[in-house]
Design a protein around this motif. Structure first.
Motif, PDB file in Angstrom:
ATOM      1  N   MET A  68       0.855  -1.199   0.000  1.00 54.37           N
ATOM      2  CA  MET A  68       0.000   0.000   0.000  1.00 54.37           C
ATOM      3  C   MET A  68       0.884   1.240   0.000  1.00 54.37           C
ATOM      4  N   THR A  69       0.503   2.212  -0.809  1.00 58.11           N
ATOM      5  CA  THR A  69       1.232   3.480  -0.795  1.00 58.11           C
ATOM      6  C   THR A  69       0.397   4.579  -0.146  1.00 58.11           C
ATOM      7  N   ALA A  70      -0.912   4.381  -0.100  1.00 57.77           N
ATOM      8  CA  ALA A  70      -1.770   5.411   0.494  1.00 57.77           C
ATOM      9  C   ALA A  70      -2.959   4.760   1.197  1.00 57.77           C
ATOM     10  N   ASN A  71      -3.338   5.341   2.320  1.00 62.57           N
ATOM     11  CA  ASN A  71      -4.546   4.921   3.031  1.00 62.57           C
ATOM     12  C   ASN A  71      -5.196   6.171   3.612  1.00 62.57           C
ATOM     13  N   TYR A  72      -6.481   6.302   3.385  1.00 68.11           N
ATOM     14  CA  TYR A  72      -7.204   7.506   3.835  1.00 68.11           C
ATOM     15  C   TYR A  72      -8.183   7.202   4.971  1.00 68.11           C
ATOM     16  N   HIS A  73      -8.078   6.023   5.552  1.00 74.00           N
ATOM     17  CA  HIS A  73      -9.054   5.605   6.562  1.00 74.00           C
ATOM     18  C   HIS A  73      -8.312   5.066   7.796  1.00 74.00           C
ATOM     19  N   THR A  74      -7.879   5.993   8.641  1.00 76.74           N
ATOM     20  CA  THR A  74      -7.101   5.661   9.836  1.00 76.74           C
ATOM     21  C   THR A  74      -7.777   6.263  11.060  1.00 76.74           C
ATOM     22  N   HIS A  75      -7.974   5.458  12.094  1.00 75.68           N
ATOM     23  CA  HIS A  75      -8.575   5.943  13.335  1.00 75.68           C
ATOM     24  C   HIS A  75      -7.479   6.197  14.373  1.00 75.68           C
ATOM     25  N   THR A  76      -7.863   6.651  15.540  1.00 75.17           N
ATOM     26  CA  THR A  76      -6.919   6.849  16.652  1.00 75.17           C
ATOM     27  C   THR A  76      -7.657   6.553  17.961  1.00 75.17           C
ATOM     28  N   PHE A  77      -6.933   6.609  19.055  1.00 74.54           N
ATOM     29  CA  PHE A  77      -7.535   6.388  20.379  1.00 74.54           C
ATOM     30  C   PHE A  77      -8.691   7.343  20.663  1.00 74.54           C
ATOM     31  N   ARG A  78      -8.719   8.460  19.923  1.00 73.14           N
ATOM     32  CA  ARG A  78      -9.691   9.507  20.260  1.00 73.14           C
ATOM     33  C   ARG A  78     -11.141   9.065  20.100  1.00 73.14           C
ATOM     34  N   CYS A  79     -11.375   8.044  19.276  1.00 79.16           N
ATOM     35  CA  CYS A  79     -12.764   7.608  19.042  1.00 79.16           C
ATOM     36  C   CYS A  79     -13.235   6.623  20.115  1.00 79.16           C
ATOM     37  N   ARG A  80     -12.352   6.295  21.059  1.00 83.67           N
ATOM     38  CA  ARG A  80     -12.750   5.467  22.217  1.00 83.67           C
ATOM     39  C   ARG A  80     -12.943   3.983  21.913  1.00 83.67           C
ATOM     40  N   HIS A  81     -12.679   3.566  20.695  1.00 86.93           N
ATOM     41  CA  HIS A  81     -12.710   2.116  20.454  1.00 86.93           C
ATOM     42  C   HIS A  81     -11.555   1.699  19.544  1.00 86.93           C
ATOM     43  N   ALA A  82     -10.592   2.597  19.350  1.00 80.76           N
ATOM     44  CA  ALA A  82      -9.369   2.250  18.608  1.00 80.76           C
ATOM     45  C   ALA A  82      -8.196   2.487  19.553  1.00 80.76           C
ATOM     46  N   ASP A  83      -7.055   1.878  19.241  1.00 81.14           N
ATOM     47  CA  ASP A  83      -5.869   2.010  20.089  1.00 81.14           C
ATOM     48  C   ASP A  83      -4.795   2.817  19.373  1.00 81.14           C
ATOM     49  N   GLY A  84      -4.010   3.517  20.152  1.00 78.00           N
ATOM     50  CA  GLY A  84      -2.818   4.133  19.591  1.00 78.00           C
ATOM     51  C   GLY A  84      -2.948   5.624  19.325  1.00 78.00           C
ATOM     52  N   THR A  85      -1.830   6.302  19.505  1.00 81.05           N
ATOM     53  CA  THR A  85      -1.801   7.734  19.216  1.00 81.05           C
ATOM     54  C   THR A  85      -1.608   7.941  17.719  1.00 81.05           C
ATOM     55  N   GLU A  86      -1.810   9.162  17.292  1.00 79.35           N
ATOM     56  CA  GLU A  86      -1.587   9.502  15.886  1.00 79.35           C
ATOM     57  C   GLU A  86      -0.170   9.118  15.478  1.00 79.35           C
ATOM     58  N   GLU A  87       0.790   9.397  16.390  1.00 80.38           N
ATOM     59  CA  GLU A  87       2.188   9.151  16.042  1.00 80.38           C
ATOM     60  C   GLU A  87       2.468   7.655  15.893  1.00 80.38           C
ATOM     61  N   ASP A  88       1.813   6.812  16.667  1.00 80.16           N
ATOM     62  CA  ASP A  88       1.979   5.356  16.500  1.00 80.16           C
ATOM     63  C   ASP A  88       1.650   4.937  15.065  1.00 80.16           C
ATOM     64  N   TYR A  89       0.558   5.478  14.562  1.00 81.63           N
ATOM     65  CA  TYR A  89       0.130   5.126  13.192  1.00 81.63           C
ATOM     66  C   TYR A  89       1.114   5.683  12.168  1.00 81.63           C
ATOM     67  N   VAL A  90       1.573   6.906  12.432  1.00 79.81           N
ATOM     68  CA  VAL A  90       2.508   7.543  11.502  1.00 79.81           C
ATOM     69  C   VAL A  90       3.792   6.723  11.394  1.00 79.81           C
ATOM     70  N   ARG A  91       4.307   6.323  12.530  1.00 76.40           N
ATOM     71  CA  ARG A  91       5.575   5.572  12.517  1.00 76.40           C
ATOM     72  C   ARG A  91       5.421   4.219  11.831  1.00 76.40           C
ATOM     73  N   THR A  92       4.308   3.552  12.097  1.00 77.74           N
ATOM     74  CA  THR A  92       4.079   2.264  11.415  1.00 77.74           C
ATOM     75  C   THR A  92       3.957   2.474   9.906  1.00 77.74           C
ATOM     76  N   ALA A  93       3.229   3.500   9.519  1.00 78.76           N
ATOM     77  CA  ALA A  93       3.042   3.769   8.080  1.00 78.76           C
ATOM     78  C   ALA A  93       4.390   4.029   7.402  1.00 78.76           C
ATOM     79  N   ILE A  94       5.244   4.785   8.055  1.00 72.17           N
ATOM     80  CA  ILE A  94       6.563   5.063   7.475  1.00 72.17           C
ATOM     81  C   ILE A  94       7.359   3.767   7.353  1.00 72.17           C
ATOM     82  N   GLY A  95       7.319   2.960   8.414  1.00 71.14           N
ATOM     83  CA  GLY A  95       8.026   1.676   8.391  1.00 71.14           C
ATOM     84  C   GLY A  95       7.542   0.751   7.280  1.00 71.14           C
ATOM     85  N   GLU A  96       6.263   0.875   6.941  1.00 75.19           N
ATOM     86  CA  GLU A  96       5.671   0.010   5.914  1.00 75.19           C
ATOM     87  C   GLU A  96       5.774   0.597   4.508  1.00 75.19           C
ATOM     88  N   GLY A  97       6.352   1.787   4.417  1.00 71.71           N
ATOM     89  CA  GLY A  97       6.565   2.362   3.088  1.00 71.71           C
ATOM     90  C   GLY A  97       5.392   3.136   2.500  1.00 71.71           C
TER      91      GLY A  97
END
Ligand SMILES: [Zn+2]
Ligand SMILES: [Zn+2]
Length: 259
Positions: A1-30
């Protein structure tokens, strides 16, 4: 995957992880582009309390400023976009849109999880197995009405409405629905959470009709934890699903702010 437009965060109360957690994983995955579309704040007409599976209205500002900060911090490695997954309830829609515009939101995807109005909702859920075609009728009408406002980039899990009735009835509603999506130039999403969670969507029956109508198709990870951005088997399944139906998904979307 090169792009994803559907990412949640802890803020919705039923997902885990901070925004930065997702950012770092996305970078690691290319990934090149990561769009956040956490469940938007929702205001109600009558109910005083907030929805329990979304960020609260007063949390929107922190969401946008956190993402703006991360966009600068990781500018060399990832393009971050700031969006929300929103519903369409006519009575509160324009008020919500004003607040999203003020907050600096860049795009919206539509994820319609209720028919009618959520706050007065009673009866079966959108993903309950039913054969009542009236539900197909109401879902498609409400979604199209929302999409005609011009605020939405794409339609998340278009096939979340579960219908266990026969194919002819399903097609009678879904073919005109898909044809209208083509006219509105709204892509439909193959939802990865549905695949990994073994849900009733993505539905082959729906996507055959979408293909016949000529719908644009996108992938959406619908990540509720950072690791979801790294699920290669799910991506492979999604690609096989599309290949089987002769569908070529679009990898990247142009975002034109509706605000
Ligand atoms: Zn969610
Ligand atoms: Zn959703």
């Amino acid at each position: 995957m090169t792009a994803n437009y559907h990412t949640h965060t802890f803020r919705c109360r039923h997902a885990d992880g901070t925004e930065e957690d997702y950012v770092r994983t996305a970078i690691g995955e290319g990934y090149e582009i990561l769009g956040f579309a956490d469940h938007s704040p929702q205001i109600f007409r009558y109910r005083k309390e907030y929805s329990g599976f979304r960020m609260y209205p007063e949390e929107l500002e922190g969401y946008v400023s956190t993402l703006s900060g991360l966009r600068e911090k990781y500018a060399d490695s990832l393009r971050i976009r700031i969006g929300l997954e929103a519903e369409y309830y006519p009575y509160t829609f324009s008020e919500l849109m004003e607040s999203f515009a003020r907050a600096g939101v860049e795009y919206l995807i539509m994820g319609q999880h209720f028919i009618g109005e959520e706050e007065v909702y009673s009866g079966s859920g959108i993903d309950d197995p039913v054969r009542d075609e009236e539900r197909l009728h109401r879902y498609t009408e409400q979604v199209l009405e929302g999409l005609r406002t011009g605020y939405f980039l794409y339609l998340a899990h278009p096939d979340v409405i579960r219908f266990d009735g026969d194919d002819d009835t399903y097609r009678r509603y879904m073919l005109p629905f898909c044809q209208e999506l083509v006219k509105l130039d709204i892509p439909v999403e193959v939802n990865f959470l549905g695949i990994s969670g073994h849900r009733h969507y993505p539905s082959e029956r729906f996507f055959r009709i979408a293909k016949e109508a000529g719908c644009r198709v996108v992938f959406g990870v619908d990540a509720h934890n950072a690791q979801a951005l790294a699920l290669r088997e799910t991506e492979a399944e999604a690609r096989a699903f599309c290949a089987r139906l002769g569908i070529v998904p679009e990898e990247k979307l142009d975002i034109v702010s509706p605000f």
